[in-house]
Every structure is written in C-alpha cells, then in structure tokens.
Write a protein that holds these residues in place. Structure first.
Motif, PDB file in Angstrom:
ATOM      1  N   PHE A 298       1.054  -1.287   0.400  1.00  0.00           N
ATOM      2  CA  PHE A 298       0.111   0.057  -0.205  1.00  0.00           C
ATOM      3  C   PHE A 298       0.995   1.391  -0.273  1.00  0.00           C
ATOM      4  O   PHE A 298       0.576   2.315  -0.496  1.00  0.00           O
ATOM      5  N   ALA A 299       1.898   1.219   0.443  1.00  0.00           N
ATOM      6  CA  ALA A 299       2.490   2.556   0.711  1.00  0.00           C
ATOM      7  C   ALA A 299       3.306   2.711  -0.738  1.00  0.00           C
ATOM      8  O   ALA A 299       3.278   3.854  -0.817  1.00  0.00           O
ATOM      9  N   PRO A 300       3.336   2.020  -2.018  1.00  0.00           N
ATOM     10  CA  PRO A 300       3.665   3.441  -3.153  1.00  0.00           C
ATOM     11  C   PRO A 300       2.902   3.169  -3.504  1.00  0.00           C
ATOM     12  O   PRO A 300       3.048   3.985  -4.910  1.00  0.00           O
ATOM     13  N   LEU A 301       1.326   3.082  -3.932  1.00  0.00           N
ATOM     14  CA  LEU A 301       0.399   3.810  -4.336  1.00  0.00           C
ATOM     15  C   LEU A 301       0.550   5.291  -4.524  1.00  0.00           C
ATOM     16  O   LEU A 301      -0.042   5.770  -5.199  1.00  0.00           O
ATOM     17  N   GLY A 302       0.758   6.179  -3.551  1.00  0.00           N
ATOM     18  CA  GLY A 302       0.568   7.160  -3.607  1.00  0.00           C
ATOM     19  C   GLY A 302       1.909   7.786  -4.627  1.00  0.00           C
ATOM     20  O   GLY A 302       1.422   8.786  -5.687  1.00  0.00           O
ATOM     21  N   ALA A 303       3.227   7.446  -4.728  1.00  0.00           N
ATOM     22  CA  ALA A 303       3.938   7.617  -5.439  1.00  0.00           C
ATOM     23  C   ALA A 303       4.120   6.782  -7.555  1.00  0.00           C
ATOM     24  O   ALA A 303       4.155   7.416  -8.244  1.00  0.00           O
ATOM     25  N   ALA A 304       2.779   6.282  -7.181  1.00  0.00           N
ATOM     26  CA  ALA A 304       3.026   6.002  -7.964  1.00  0.00           C
ATOM     27  C   ALA A 304       1.533   6.568  -9.164  1.00  0.00           C
ATOM     28  O   ALA A 304       1.334   6.656 -10.689  1.00  0.00           O
ATOM     29  N   ALA A 305       0.691   6.973  -8.228  1.00  0.00           N
ATOM     30  CA  ALA A 305      -0.788   7.196  -8.320  1.00  0.00           C
ATOM     31  C   ALA A 305      -0.495   8.642  -9.231  1.00  0.00           C
ATOM     32  O   ALA A 305      -0.833   9.385 -10.715  1.00  0.00           O
TER      33      ALA A 305
END
Length: 581
Positions: A298-305
């Motif tokens: 879940f942590a990488p979702l911000g960078a991915a978005a």
C-alpha cells in the motif's frame, strides 16, 4: 481522471493489451499471491510464536501453523520471482512493439527526417515516453491493481470476524488506497508536468546544438555554452527537489497511518479474542504482524498515482503521431538497364496544406542522362527529389522507374537510386563502417579503391588507424568537401544506376565546389545524375537544365541552348558570374 479517458481513446498501448492479456492476468494473480503469502506468513508466525509460548495442550495445535508457515515462507519468494519474471516479460514485449511501431511511423520519412521532426523530440519519445510507459505498468498499473485486490480481500476477511471493524478498516485502508494517491496526483501534478517539459526542452536544445559543440570548444567559449543550459538545468533540479520533499512528507504520513492501524488492531484483537493461557495474545500477534508485509503493497500507491501525470503526457505525444496502418507494398520485379525515370502529370501537396507544391509536372529522364533541376528555395525541388526516390507518393499523376511507381519499391529503391545530400552524415564509428553503409560486403581493397577515386586515399592512409580510424560524431574531423567525398565513396560502393545530388555543394567555397563537381561527374560517368541546385556553377557539364518556378516547369533545354536563346537563363548566368548588379 484524464488518464482513464486517454486509455479509452489510446491507439498506441491499448491494442497490445488484448494481444498479451494472458500474461497480464497471470502477472496480476502472481502479484496478489506474493503479498497474500507475505501477510499469511507473518500471521501464522505470530500465532505460532505466541501459541508455542503458552504451552499448547497438544502438538497438533502448533503443527498445522508450522506447516503453513513453511508453505507461505516458500511461496512468497517463489510467487515474487514468477511475478517479476512474468510482468517484466510482458512489459518488455509491449515496449518492443511500441518501439517498432514508432520506428515504422518515423522510418517513412527517414531520408528527409529533419524536415518534419527535431532530433530532440524523437529522443524525448524514445527515452521519456516509451520508457515511461514501461514504468506505467511496472510501477503504477500492476501495484495499484494488486493493492486494490488485497484491499477488498482484507475487508471481506475482516468482515467474517466483525462487520463494524471491517468498516473501520475500510475507512483507514481507504485513506491509503484512495486518498493519498489522489492527493499525490494533485500536489505533485503540476511539478511533474514541469519536470517533463524541462527534460524534453533540454533534450531538444542539447541535440540540436551537439553538432556545434566543437566550434564552442575551439573558440574557447565552452563555459558560455554551458551557461546557455544552466537556467533550465537549475530549474529542473529545483522541481525535482520539491517533488522529493513532498514525497518525504507523504511517506511519513503513510508510516504514521500504519502505526495507527497497528494500534487499532491491538485494541480490536484484545477485545475480540479474550481468554486465558495467552489466547488473546495469540491473535494479537497474528493480526498485528500481518500488517507489516502489507506496507510494501500500500505504501507505494501515492508515488505510483502521481506518475500518471507523466504517463498521460506520454500517451498524448505518442497518439499525436500518425498511426495509419502500414500498407503492404506490392512486390516489384527486379529491373534491368536501361533505366528510365518518368514524371507524368504530377501534382503534390502536403497533408497539412492544400497549396500545391508541384503542379502538372511532366519530365522524362533517360538512362545515363545528366540533368540539373534549378529553382529558388521553396520552389518544390526537394519535394521532387523525395517523389523521385519514392519517399512521397504524388497527390495526382505518377513517378515511375521503368514503369513501376517509385513509391512501391519501399526499401528496395536503394538498389536503384542513391542520394547525396547537402550535409552528408558520417556516424561516430570507423571510416570502414561508414563506407560499408554503401555495401556491407565491401572488401578492404574495394574501399581503398573508391577512396582513391574520390581523392581521399592519401588522407585516410595518413590517419593513425587508417580505415579503422574513428570518425567523430557527424564527421567533424573532416572538412565539408572531405565529408562529401566520403559520402560519394559510399555511393560508389553502393553502385546504383541513378544518383540524386540534392544541393551537395551549396555550403562550400567556389574552389572546393568546382573540384567536387568535377569529381562527381568523372566518377559517376555512365550513371543517371539528377542534380538539384539553385545556382549555375558547373551546369555546363550537364546534358539538360530544367527550371522549376512555383511548382511548375518554366524552361528546359541544354545549357548551351538556354544560354543562347532564353533571356531568363541569360540573366541568371549574369547574376551568377557577378556581371549584373
């Protein structure tokens, strides 16, 4: 979001999704099981450790968790390896197809590439857009779909134990899955668009200026050259730093939220699983430890978005290129001498304009004829050269070689037509490799022979490694005349019957120009020569002169006839010789 609309209208990436859909689905499934095994491993481990510490009444109470811990422990790296193998294989197939498609779109105009594209733009397409689309799937699509799958799976699983707690986790995890990514898109969107713009600007500036770097260095103005790009580079660094600062703040909030999740789980499990002999502790450890592997999901979702801001720009740029299906060219028979090039009622205009560049042009070029095509800049000379070589298809009329349309030859036109441009390009490799572009199978003896014919044998023999001497980028170690002679040597190795000289001497001094013209005519004797130029030096060596004005044929005849009978040609001669002022 705009990215979803772009995907819906996309004609570049979307067609390949169906082609490799099985690999796509497999990669997503394997990614889900990777995180599932990670969470299950920690869940079982936490339960097993605490259960073993409470002196179980029966070994069977810990035997099953022991087996499951081993199974999940093996399953996690296995699924991870298979997921990486499958996803990277899928993405590499996709990007190879995209690069091939981009090459096919650009290759149609390769000979006259600079007339439509800037080198920096294409480097931006290759290094930024297609490479970023590769990351679109590896760093955004795959992680996001896998995280969503885990999110709903976790909520449904918790709902089995407690509906109200499942709703609480729906809210808390929803902040990680939806709120943080959307905030990241908004917060860093403008910055990332600016970062992409600055990168492409630097690509364009640096590649457009690379051929002139030596002049800056030789004039001892290298520092001044660097200063030209310093403002854009400094701004780019500032934008990158701002993005990194925002990322650090988001990462801190993500870790803080996971801390809150851990506390909430401790409180819930303590209340939901009361009991003696460590019963509550067994489940507390199991549920709490299972949180930590989910951080990676879940942590990488911000960078991915937030990366979608870059990807949507890439999709726009790629979809702005022409994507018409490449038409299979009909097979053309092998031609034999004599070769006749015929232009019949040809008219032409470019797609973005209805103004005719050429209009009702009729011309027949016989085998071995030396013809000069004159005209002012913008009169249609270069367009005619592209039509002759088959790089363009006429709007009306036909351009044929021995009755076959030149546009139907495709790459095979190189067997019959060679082109020597105003600025012949030499690649940053050996002289021998540059020459072998004319004939891959040329022997060393053949290369020395053509170098002698064009007057460069002595020069090359004096170089440190002879034929194996490395040519600087674009051949900058050679003078203009020497570059043209090397290009002529390449054409001699190619040994084609028709040669188009597209203003090859326009940038040379009169003495070098005259010597080069004489070399052309001597070494290309017996071949058909089509010399496109805008002034008259050396025209006395030609069999026929054709003058194009505003896309139309204004006059035609031998140089001697026109000099005697045509007032316009007489005026041009006077101007060229400096008599008329």
């Amino acid at each position: 979001m705009k990215i979803f609309k772009l995907f819906k209208e996309d004609t570049w990436v979307r067609p390949f999704l169906g082609k490799y859909r099985k690999s796509l689905v497999l990669a997503l499934v394997l990614g889900f099981f990777t995180f599932f095994c990670g969470g299950a491993l920690m869940f079982n481990s936490g339960y097993l450790i605490s259960r073993s510490a409470s002196h179980p009444e029966n070994i069977l109470l810990v035997y099953v968790p022991i087996v499951l811990t081993r199974a999940f422990g093996i399953g996690r790296p296995v699924f991870r390896y298979l997921e990486r193998l499958t996803s990277h294989n899928w993405v590499l197939k996709l990007t190879s197809e995209l690069r091939l498609k981009l090459y096919q779109v650009i290759e149609k105009d390769a000979v006259f590439f600079k007339s439509k594209y800037q080198t920096g733009d294409i480097l931006g397409l290759l290094s930024e857009d297609i490479a970023h689309l590769q990351n679109l799937y590896l760093q955004t699509v795959f992680p996001t779909v896998i995280a969503w799958s885990l999110y709903f799976f976790i909520i449904l699983g918790l709902g089995y134990f407690s509906v109200w707690f499942a709703l609480v986790m729906l809210l808390l995890l929803g902040i990680l899955v939806f709120v943080f990514p959307l905030t990241a898109v908004v917060a860093n969107g403008a910055r990332q668009e600016r970062q992409k713009f600055l990168r492409n600007k630097l690509y364009a500036e640096l590649t457009d200026n690379v051929l002139g770097v030596s002049d800056w260095i030789f004039s001892q103005r290298g520092s001044a050259y660097n200063q030209l790009h310093a403002p854009a580079q400094n701004e780019l660094q500032q934008v990158k730093q701002a993005i990194r600062n925002n990322d650090h703040k988001r990462d801190f909030l993500v870790q803080l939220l996971f801390g809150v999740l851990t506390v909430v789980l401790v409180c819930w499990t303590s209340a939901a699983f009361p009991g003696n002999h460590g019963g509550a502790a067994n489940w507390i450890a199991a549920f709490v430890l299972s949180v930590f592997p989910l951080i990676d999901a879940f942590a990488p979702l911000g960078a991915a978005a937030q990366e979608t801001n870059v990807y949507q720009d890439s999709l726009v740029r790629l979809n702005s290129l022409p994507t018409e299906k490449l038409v299979e060219k009909p097979a053309v028979p092998a031609l034999s001498a004599p070769f006749q090039l015929k232009i019949s009622h040809v008219a032409f205009h470019y797609e973005d304009s209805q103004n005719l560049v050429l209009n009702e042009l009729d011309l027949t070029i016989q085998n071995g004829e030396h013809i000069a095509i004159l005209g002012r800049s913008g009169s249609g000379k270069s367009t005619l050269a592209r039509l002759l070589r088959g790089d363009l298809r006429p709007t009306n009329g036909r351009v044929t070689l021995n009755g076959v349309a030149t546009a139907d030859f495709g790459d095979k036109i190189c067997r019959y037509v060679g082109v020597l441009h105003q600025a012949p390009y030499l690649f940053n490799t050996t002289i021998s490799n540059n020459l072998r572009m004319g004939d891959e199978d040329a022997t060393e003896a053949e290369m020395w022979t053509v170098l002698e014919r064009v007057g460069l044998k002595k020069l090359v023999a004096q170089l440190p490694q002879g034929l194996e001497t490395i040519v600087d980028e674009a051949g900058l170690r050679f003078s203009g005349g020497e570059r043209h002679r090397l290009a002529l040597a390449r054409i001699l190795l190619q040994d084609v019957p028709l040669i188009i000289l597209d203003e090859p001497t326009v940038s040379l001094d009169p003495v070098t120009e005259q010597g080069l013209i004489e070399t052309f005519m001597k070494q290309l004797k017996g071949k058909t020569i089509i010399w496109i130029t805008h002034h008259l030096q050396g025209l006395s060596l030609m069999d026929k002169v054709v003058f194009i004005e505003d896309g139309c044929l204004e006059m035609s005849g031998t140089p001697q006839e026109l000099a005697r009978t045509n007032q316009h040609y007489q005026k041009l001669l006077a101007v060229d010789h400096g008599v008329l002022h």
